[in-house]
Design an enzyme around this catalytic site. Structure first.
Site, PDB file in Angstrom:
ATOM      1  N   GLY A 108       2.333   3.898   7.489  1.00 60.40           N
ATOM      2  CA  GLY A 108       3.817   3.240   7.463  1.00 60.40           C
ATOM      3  C   GLY A 108       3.988   2.975   5.947  1.00 60.40           C
ATOM      4  O   GLY A 108       3.210   3.407   4.996  1.00 60.40           O
ATOM      5  N   GLY A 110       3.921   1.275   3.265  1.00 59.75           N
ATOM      6  CA  GLY A 110       3.223   0.257   2.721  1.00 59.75           C
ATOM      7  C   GLY A 110       3.751  -0.257   1.595  1.00 59.75           C
ATOM      8  O   GLY A 110       3.234  -1.498   1.112  1.00 59.75           O
ATOM      9  N   ARG A 111       4.570   0.250   0.680  1.00 58.12           N
ATOM     10  CA  ARG A 111       5.186  -0.111  -0.504  1.00 58.12           C
ATOM     11  C   ARG A 111       6.756   0.330  -0.684  1.00 58.12           C
ATOM     12  O   ARG A 111       7.147   0.180  -1.793  1.00 58.12           O
ATOM     13  CB  ARG A 111       4.482   0.139  -1.758  1.00 58.12           C
ATOM     14  CG  ARG A 111       4.220   1.737  -1.841  1.00 58.12           C
ATOM     15  CD  ARG A 111       3.502   2.080  -3.153  1.00 58.12           C
ATOM     16  NE  ARG A 111       2.860   3.202  -3.130  1.00 58.12           N
ATOM     17  CZ  ARG A 111       2.480   3.563  -4.324  1.00 58.12           C
ATOM     18  NH1 ARG A 111       2.154   3.155  -5.474  1.00 58.12           N
ATOM     19  NH2 ARG A 111       1.835   5.027  -4.283  1.00 58.12           N
ATOM     20  N   ASP A 143      -1.379  -3.154  -2.560  1.00 62.25           N
ATOM     21  CA  ASP A 143      -0.637  -4.295  -3.064  1.00 62.25           C
ATOM     22  C   ASP A 143       0.921  -4.286  -2.801  1.00 62.25           C
ATOM     23  O   ASP A 143       1.551  -5.088  -3.251  1.00 62.25           O
ATOM     24  CB  ASP A 143      -1.230  -4.778  -4.529  1.00 62.25           C
ATOM     25  CG  ASP A 143      -1.075  -3.372  -5.343  1.00 62.25           C
ATOM     26  OD1 ASP A 143      -0.475  -2.452  -4.651  1.00 62.25           O
ATOM     27  OD2 ASP A 143      -1.288  -3.381  -6.617  1.00 62.25           O
ATOM     28  N   ARG A 208       9.350  11.394   8.544  1.00 59.94           N
ATOM     29  CA  ARG A 208       8.215  12.311   8.500  1.00 59.94           C
ATOM     30  C   ARG A 208       7.635  12.815   9.726  1.00 59.94           C
ATOM     31  O   ARG A 208       7.858  11.958  10.813  1.00 59.94           O
ATOM     32  CB  ARG A 208       7.078  11.926   7.497  1.00 59.94           C
ATOM     33  CG  ARG A 208       7.685  10.971   6.155  1.00 59.94           C
ATOM     34  CD  ARG A 208       7.091   9.669   6.054  1.00 59.94           C
ATOM     35  NE  ARG A 208       7.708   8.820   5.035  1.00 59.94           N
ATOM     36  CZ  ARG A 208       7.454   8.843   3.714  1.00 59.94           C
ATOM     37  NH1 ARG A 208       6.221   9.614   3.381  1.00 59.94           N
ATOM     38  NH2 ARG A 208       8.219   8.331   2.791  1.00 59.94           N
ATOM     39  N   ASP A 278       1.910  12.433   6.896  1.00 60.09           N
ATOM     40  CA  ASP A 278       2.597  11.649   6.675  1.00 60.09           C
ATOM     41  C   ASP A 278       3.560  11.817   5.142  1.00 60.09           C
ATOM     42  O   ASP A 278       4.350  10.964   5.075  1.00 60.09           O
ATOM     43  CB  ASP A 278       1.884  10.133   6.198  1.00 60.09           C
ATOM     44  CG  ASP A 278       0.840  10.342   5.350  1.00 60.09           C
ATOM     45  OD1 ASP A 278       0.005  11.351   5.598  1.00 60.09           O
ATOM     46  OD2 ASP A 278       0.853   9.597   4.295  1.00 60.09           O
ATOM     47  N   ASN A 279       3.313  13.041   4.697  1.00 58.18           N
ATOM     48  CA  ASN A 279       4.213  13.194   3.306  1.00 58.18           C
ATOM     49  C   ASN A 279       5.227  14.553   3.725  1.00 58.18           C
ATOM     50  O   ASN A 279       5.320  14.959   2.764  1.00 58.18           O
ATOM     51  CB  ASN A 279       3.153  13.522   2.282  1.00 58.18           C
ATOM     52  CG  ASN A 279       2.547  12.084   1.819  1.00 58.18           C
ATOM     53  OD1 ASN A 279       3.064  11.092   2.078  1.00 58.18           O
ATOM     54  ND2 ASN A 279       1.440  12.368   1.105  1.00 58.18           N
ATOM     55  N   ASP A 288       7.692  12.299  -1.238  1.00 57.06           N
ATOM     56  CA  ASP A 288       6.487  11.381  -1.798  1.00 57.06           C
ATOM     57  C   ASP A 288       5.864  12.236  -2.963  1.00 57.06           C
ATOM     58  O   ASP A 288       4.926  12.972  -2.778  1.00 57.06           O
ATOM     59  CB  ASP A 288       5.520  11.176  -0.762  1.00 57.06           C
ATOM     60  CG  ASP A 288       5.943  10.174   0.210  1.00 57.06           C
ATOM     61  OD1 ASP A 288       6.964   9.464  -0.088  1.00 57.06           O
ATOM     62  OD2 ASP A 288       5.135   9.617   0.963  1.00 57.06           O
TER      63      ASP A 288
HETATM   64  P1  AMP Z   1       0.584   8.198  -0.343  1.00 50.27           P
HETATM   65  O1  AMP Z   1      -0.769   8.765  -0.437  1.00 50.27           O
HETATM   66  O2  AMP Z   1       1.208   7.626  -1.375  1.00 50.27           O
HETATM   67  O3  AMP Z   1       1.547   9.040   0.571  1.00 50.27           O
HETATM   68  O4  AMP Z   1       0.327   6.835   0.911  1.00 50.27           O
HETATM   69  C1  AMP Z   1      -0.365   6.932   1.839  1.00 50.27           C
HETATM   70  C2  AMP Z   1      -0.167   5.594   2.682  1.00 50.27           C
HETATM   71  O5  AMP Z   1      -0.723   4.521   1.826  1.00 50.27           O
HETATM   72  C3  AMP Z   1       1.214   5.180   2.676  1.00 50.27           C
HETATM   73  O6  AMP Z   1       1.133   4.316   4.179  1.00 50.27           O
HETATM   74  C4  AMP Z   1       1.480   4.445   1.901  1.00 50.27           C
HETATM   75  O7  AMP Z   1       2.454   3.339   1.975  1.00 50.27           O
HETATM   76  C5  AMP Z   1       0.193   3.492   1.615  1.00 50.27           C
HETATM   77  N1  AMP Z   1       0.114   3.055   0.182  1.00 50.27           N
HETATM   78  C6  AMP Z   1      -0.020   3.672  -0.934  1.00 50.27           C
HETATM   79  N2  AMP Z   1      -0.250   2.912  -2.072  1.00 50.27           N
HETATM   80  C7  AMP Z   1       0.090   1.802  -1.637  1.00 50.27           C
HETATM   81  C8  AMP Z   1       0.062   0.332  -2.254  1.00 50.27           C
HETATM   82  N3  AMP Z   1      -0.012   0.379  -3.681  1.00 50.27           N
HETATM   83  N4  AMP Z   1       0.292  -0.666  -1.430  1.00 50.27           N
HETATM   84  C9  AMP Z   1       0.608  -0.501  -0.142  1.00 50.27           C
HETATM   85  N5  AMP Z   1       0.506   0.717   0.241  1.00 50.27           N
HETATM   86  C10 AMP Z   1       0.258   1.772  -0.262  1.00 50.27           C
HETATM   87 MG    MG Z   2       3.095   9.161   1.284  1.00 52.81          MG
END
Ligand code: AMP
Ligand code: MG
Length: 529
Positions: A108, A110-111, A143, A208, A278-279, A288
């Site tokens: 989901g 997350g940020r 965070d 996605r 998810d990307n 992403d």
């Molecule tokens: P990513 O590898 O950036 O595509 O992220 C994978 C998952 O981790 C996604 O659900 C993002 O929302 C979550 N995520 C990555 N970095 C953070 C962060 N600093 N705070 C909260 N969620 C994160």
């Molecule tokens: Mg992502």
């Protein structure tokens, strides 16, 4: 809570997404599994001292916003989440995903926080999203924030991809948060504080593969169908009213778009770096921007992502992996389509469409006639890639230089003109291999009726003169961290016209310098962002 609504910046929001789909009844950022809902309302967490660092006039024009914001202070407040736009009801969406081949469950936003769906002056709708605006129910143990370096990379590359003519999410602006974020960049226990930032991303949709996967995995077929219907009605209206046949047609269209997207990536030497499901966008957009990179020397095994030790997402693996991801999507669709053979046929269609599209692009890259014999053209390409392997050859410079070589030029002269594209002087064997290849290639060009001028124009329209190589982004990042935004602005201007040789940006169009070969941020990046 954000302080107030901003009267200075306005976007016309369309609540359709929110009306059509069920929301999570809870509205806190408490980490949780969210079931029976596609999204959770959630407020951005204000930051200490937001400051507008950069603004993309091109992306602003899409939304009907001015080329420069009327007041940087108001833009910084709105696009950090400190002030809310009128009509905005921020929310984070729920998705899952396969990460490095394993089902990872709920992930989901997350940020990322959606501010809403803005109606553009031309009637199109764009989702506007803050990335790095604080905790959401999907933040898990993290965070909700983003560091300046990764935000610059996403901001820069979103716009660069657009100007390269490659489907992508866009970026409106970059805002410094005025707060530090702690990151262990090398995952070696040496965490340090880095400046934080927020990027405003814009796309027709951020949906996605993982958005559908999570619903299928939970067996929530009713919601799976609702979300897919919503996606089709809103983003693929040309396919007609949702039905079992339309779901299949839709899957075929996602396969087609994905095939074209990957062919484009390969054309310009882009490596996404984290092609988890998810990307991968359901609309065929590049989405992403994390530990992505660009080929300097052509190397199919190259990945900038140090976390990806097996090279699952290396440059040369991307077409196969996109197929793997589409197979995950097919699995998620099974409860609605109930026809495995038809889904498998569509996946075969993906592979075939990728091959046709990529071949057409390769022919343009090499100036070959568009209707030659496919097998012999692929043969020529494969010999060229072998040559690249024999000498460290800069992919971008090679193709640009090739366009200036005529079919009549003696091969030794032709080879000499390619000298600057090699990272070290090729061995005698490598020179011989290139000379052979050039002779073959020139022989094919002589069979074509196309003039040298026409061919050069065609080749230069597909072979970029400039790409935002990692070391260029890294230089812009280091300067920005030290308070100097000029290199970033220089790069942002340069990437607006990447197929045209521009004297003003020749400092950005050369080979990767030696110092950048092994420097973190240039050749290698971690997922830390
Ligand atoms: P990513 O590898 O950036 O595509 O992220 C994978 C998952 O981790 C996604 O659900 C993002 O929302 C979550 N995520 C990555 N970095 C953070 C962060 N600093 N705070 C909260 N969620 C994160
Ligand atoms: Mg992502």
């Amino acid at each position: 809570m954000p302080a107030a609504r901003s009267p200075e910046i306005t976007l016309d929001f369309d609540p359709a997404f929110l009306d059509a789909l069920p929301a999570d009844p809870l509205t806190t950022a408490q980490p949780r599994q969210v079931e029976g809902a596609t999204h959770s309302f959630c407020m951005p967490t204000p930051v200490a001292a937001p400051r507008l660092l950069s603004w993309s006039a091109d992306c602003a024009a899409l939304l009907g916003l001015p080329a420069q914001p009327d007041t940087a202070r108001a833009a910084a407040a709105v696009f950090s989440g400190n002030a809310l736009l009128s009509g905005s009801q921020p929310y984070a969406t729920c998705y899952g995903g396969h990460q490095f081949g394993q089902w990872a469950g709920q992930l989901g936003d997350g940020r990322a926080l959606m501010l809403g769906t803005a109606i553009a002056p031309d009637g199109r709708r764009f989702e506007v999203q803050l990335k790095g605006a604080g905790l959401t129910p999907y933040s898990r143990h993290a965070d909700g924030r983003a560091v300046l370096r990764s935000s610059i990379r996403e901001y820069l590359c979103s716009e660069a991809m657009h100007h390269l003519g490659i489907p992508t999410t866009r970026a409106l602006c970059l805002v410094a948060s005025g707060e530090d974020v702690v990151r262990d960049m090398f995952y070696d226990g040496r965490a340090r504080a880095e400046p934080g930032a927020i990027v405003t991303r814009v796309a027709e949709s951020f949906l996605r593969i993982g958005h559908l996967e999570i619903l299928a995995a939970r067996g929530d077929i009713t919601l799976l169908q609702r979300l897919l219907d919503h996606c089709i009605v809103r983003h693929f209206p040309q396919l007609g009213a949702p039905s079992r046949e339309v779901y299949l047609a839709w899957f075929g269209e996602v396969c087609r778009r994905t095939a074209e997207l990957i062919a484009h990536w390969l054309r310009v030497g882009f490596v996404h770096g984290v092609m988890n499901t998810d990307n991968l966008s359901l609309l065929g957009l590049t989405i992403d921007y994390g530990p992505y990179g660009w080929l300097d020397n052509f190397d199919p095994h190259f990945t900038p992502n140090t976390t990806d030790r097996g090279g699952r997402y290396a440059y040369g693996q991307q077409a196969r992996i996109a197929g793997w991801n589409l197979a995950c999507l097919a699995n998620a669709l099974m409860p609605l389509v109930d026809n495995r053979q038809a889904l498998e046929d569509a996946l075969d269609g993906y592979a075939a469409h990728f091959e046709t599209t990529y071949l057409a692009m390769l022919r343009d890259k090499l100036g070959l006639p568009p209707t030659g014999d496919a097998q012999s053209d692929f043969g020529l390409v494969s010999t060229l890639f072998d040559c690249f392997g024999k000498a460290e050859t800069d992919m971008t410079l090679f193709y640009r230089t090739l366009a200036s070589i005529s079919p009549e030029m003696p091969p030794d002269l032709a080879l000499e003109s390619l000298d600057a594209t090699f990272y070290y002087p090729p061995t005698a064997t490598a020179r011989e291999a290139f000379a052979h290849w050039l002779t073959d290639w020139q022989a094919r060009l002589r069979l074509s009726a196309e003039s040298q001028g026409e061919r050069t124009t065609r080749m230069n329209a597909t072979n970029p003169w400039l790409i935002p190589r990692n070391w260029l982004a890294q230089q812009a990042i280091q300067a920005a961290e030290a308070g100097d935004l000029a290199p970033l602005e220089h790069l942002m201007s340069a990437i607006r016209d990447p197929y045209t040789e521009q004297i003003a940006y020749s400092d950005l169009a050369g080979r990767r310098p030696d110092w950048a070969r092994f420097q973190p941020g240039c050749g290698s990046l971690s997922c830390s962002s």
